[in-house]
Design an enzyme around this catalytic site. Sequence first.
Site, PDB file in Angstrom:
ATOM      1  N   TYR A   1       0.798  -1.236   0.000  1.00 45.54           N
ATOM      2  CA  TYR A   1       0.000   0.000   0.000  1.00 45.54           C
ATOM      3  C   TYR A   1       0.827   1.282   0.000  1.00 45.54           C
ATOM      4  O   TYR A   1       0.440   2.280   0.612  1.00 45.54           O
ATOM      5  CB  TYR A   1      -0.977   0.030   1.187  1.00 45.54           C
ATOM      6  CG  TYR A   1      -1.576  -1.306   1.525  1.00 45.54           C
ATOM      7  CD1 TYR A   1      -2.341  -2.005   0.587  1.00 45.54           C
ATOM      8  CD2 TYR A   1      -1.365  -1.905   2.764  1.00 45.54           C
ATOM      9  CE1 TYR A   1      -2.881  -3.247   0.874  1.00 45.54           C
ATOM     10  CE2 TYR A   1      -1.898  -3.141   3.059  1.00 45.54           C
ATOM     11  CZ  TYR A   1      -2.654  -3.827   2.114  1.00 45.54           C
ATOM     12  OH  TYR A   1      -3.172  -5.055   2.405  1.00 45.54           O
ATOM     13  N   HIS A   2       1.937   1.297  -0.741  1.00 40.82           N
ATOM     14  CA  HIS A   2       2.795   2.479  -0.780  1.00 40.82           C
ATOM     15  C   HIS A   2       3.092   2.937  -2.208  1.00 40.82           C
ATOM     16  O   HIS A   2       4.257   3.127  -2.571  1.00 40.82           O
ATOM     17  CB  HIS A   2       4.119   2.182  -0.062  1.00 40.82           C
ATOM     18  CG  HIS A   2       3.981   1.775   1.365  1.00 40.82           C
ATOM     19  ND1 HIS A   2       4.926   1.009   2.029  1.00 40.82           N
ATOM     20  CD2 HIS A   2       3.002   2.028   2.276  1.00 40.82           C
ATOM     21  CE1 HIS A   2       4.536   0.816   3.269  1.00 40.82           C
ATOM     22  NE2 HIS A   2       3.365   1.419   3.449  1.00 40.82           N
ATOM     23  N   PRO A   3       2.095   3.158  -3.056  1.00 40.27           N
ATOM     24  CA  PRO A   3       2.391   3.599  -4.429  1.00 40.27           C
ATOM     25  C   PRO A   3       2.901   5.033  -4.460  1.00 40.27           C
ATOM     26  O   PRO A   3       2.397   5.904  -3.734  1.00 40.27           O
ATOM     27  CB  PRO A   3       1.033   3.476  -5.126  1.00 40.27           C
ATOM     28  CG  PRO A   3       0.026   3.682  -4.029  1.00 40.27           C
ATOM     29  CD  PRO A   3       0.649   3.047  -2.809  1.00 40.27           C
TER      30      PRO A   3
END
Length: 533
Positions: free
Chosen positions: A469-471
């Site tokens: 969840y770190h784009p």
Amino acid sequence: MSILNFDYIVVGAGSAGCVLAARLSEDPSVQVALIEAGPPDTSALIHCPAGIALMARTEIVSQGFNTVPQPGLLGRTGYQPRGRTLGGSSSTNAMAYIRGQQVDYDTWADRGCSGWAWADVLPYFLKAEHNERIHNEWHGQNGPLNVADLQSPNAFAQRFVEAGVQAGLAHTTDFNGPTQEGVGLYQVTQRAGERFSAAKAYLTPNRSRANLHVMTGVTVDRIGLVDGVARQVHTLQGGQSQTLTARREIILSAGAFQSPALLMRSGIGPAAHLQSLGIEVLHHLPGVGENLHDHPDAVLVADAPGQNDLIGVSPRGAWRTLQALWAWRQHRTGGLTTNFAEGGAFYKSRPDEAHPDIQLHFVVAKLVDHGRQLTLGHGYSLHVCLLQPDSRGRVQLTDRNPHSAPLIDPQFLSEPRDVQRLRDGIRQAQRILAQPALAAYGREWAASANARTDEQLEHWIRKNADTVYHPVGTCRMGQDAMAVVDAQLRVHGVPGLRVVDASVMPRIVSGNTNAPTIMIAEKAADWIRASRP
């Protein structure tokens, strides 16, 4: 159609947008609009830290995007949830407070992003932070964002830390101090047993300001240019269109997927792609949507039968959850103050790596398919994530409809070196799980435990890995032809328009991205105020 006039319009009320709205509206002489597509942050699932367990299943305050099929994941479609409420993903994340490594920011500066070296950004981390426990030169005590130790750490999180030490890692009580390497419990963005999102920190205390206008449930269609300058924000709400005008600046803070999508819908982006969708090209900017990257992550799961300290599905587990719910509702204490990912570690996948390139999140429950799949019984999980992947993908538009999800293609594990380092990192994580402090209570699931050779482990990774969840990176800063914004986050070739969110990162930070995004917005707010005529 109505027209509303403001000095600044901020699109997206996530981690960056809340900071910008609060800081810019400190000046009572300016009018600030903050636009959010999602609802207000009133759901109990936001404020109760353990509510994160239900968010992936309900999507009340989040939006579950999917990737295009990923060849590097054996053709699987990845899941990409993003917060869709005041606070954005800071209202739906696991609350771990991590800044990354000093070298991350020095690398930004070395790549032409002047003003972003570690010495430049540390003052803004300190400005944002109020740390309840740590009082030294590495931490702030007077900022809006509350950072605290876990109120009621799970016994198994402590056992994980012991297992990490048994495996040879140094114990640390601060991942954001002089060195990141080691194993310990995460500090979290919580206060008094509740989540402390960017909205809670920056927006809620300032909602009474007469010059701060917060609009929820509003979708931004596109940005309009007047004589080549970004001046208009065209919105939709309840079937009605509305145009907002900005006298000074429009700031996009819609995140790594939606900020580039909004630029492209506005005719700002790669000309060939826009023309293929019938969008008039107002400014050819080929880097919009490119450079997408993320932390690829694989989860080791272990069964721990009868270990009721762990959160799980069983009669005893249900009774403990009811007790914890009562404690939280009455006193904001107890087991529901967990962020689930309580323990963590940073280490090098191989001794010759210059810096830690693997991060662990130890979860005090069995986590399968992002928590969307219910598993019976009790156990624990260990996220293993690669901090500096080489793989790069892109975001494109599906069509011109602002309600359509973008095409998300992170190209996970397309670079062989990513697979090698993640494989080596998993082997070290398995050694931690095998230490006495944990092995006495649980057993790793066979699918990963039986993957012994390089080929077997690579197959398991490709079958199971996904995002953590770190784009970032899709509107990256820089001065080259593929950069989207300059070092002060102004969109190249489009006056009056900035992008301020994780999409501007030229290279991902070594850790969770929420605190760095808040820092970026704090720094940008100073630049925006300094640029006033």
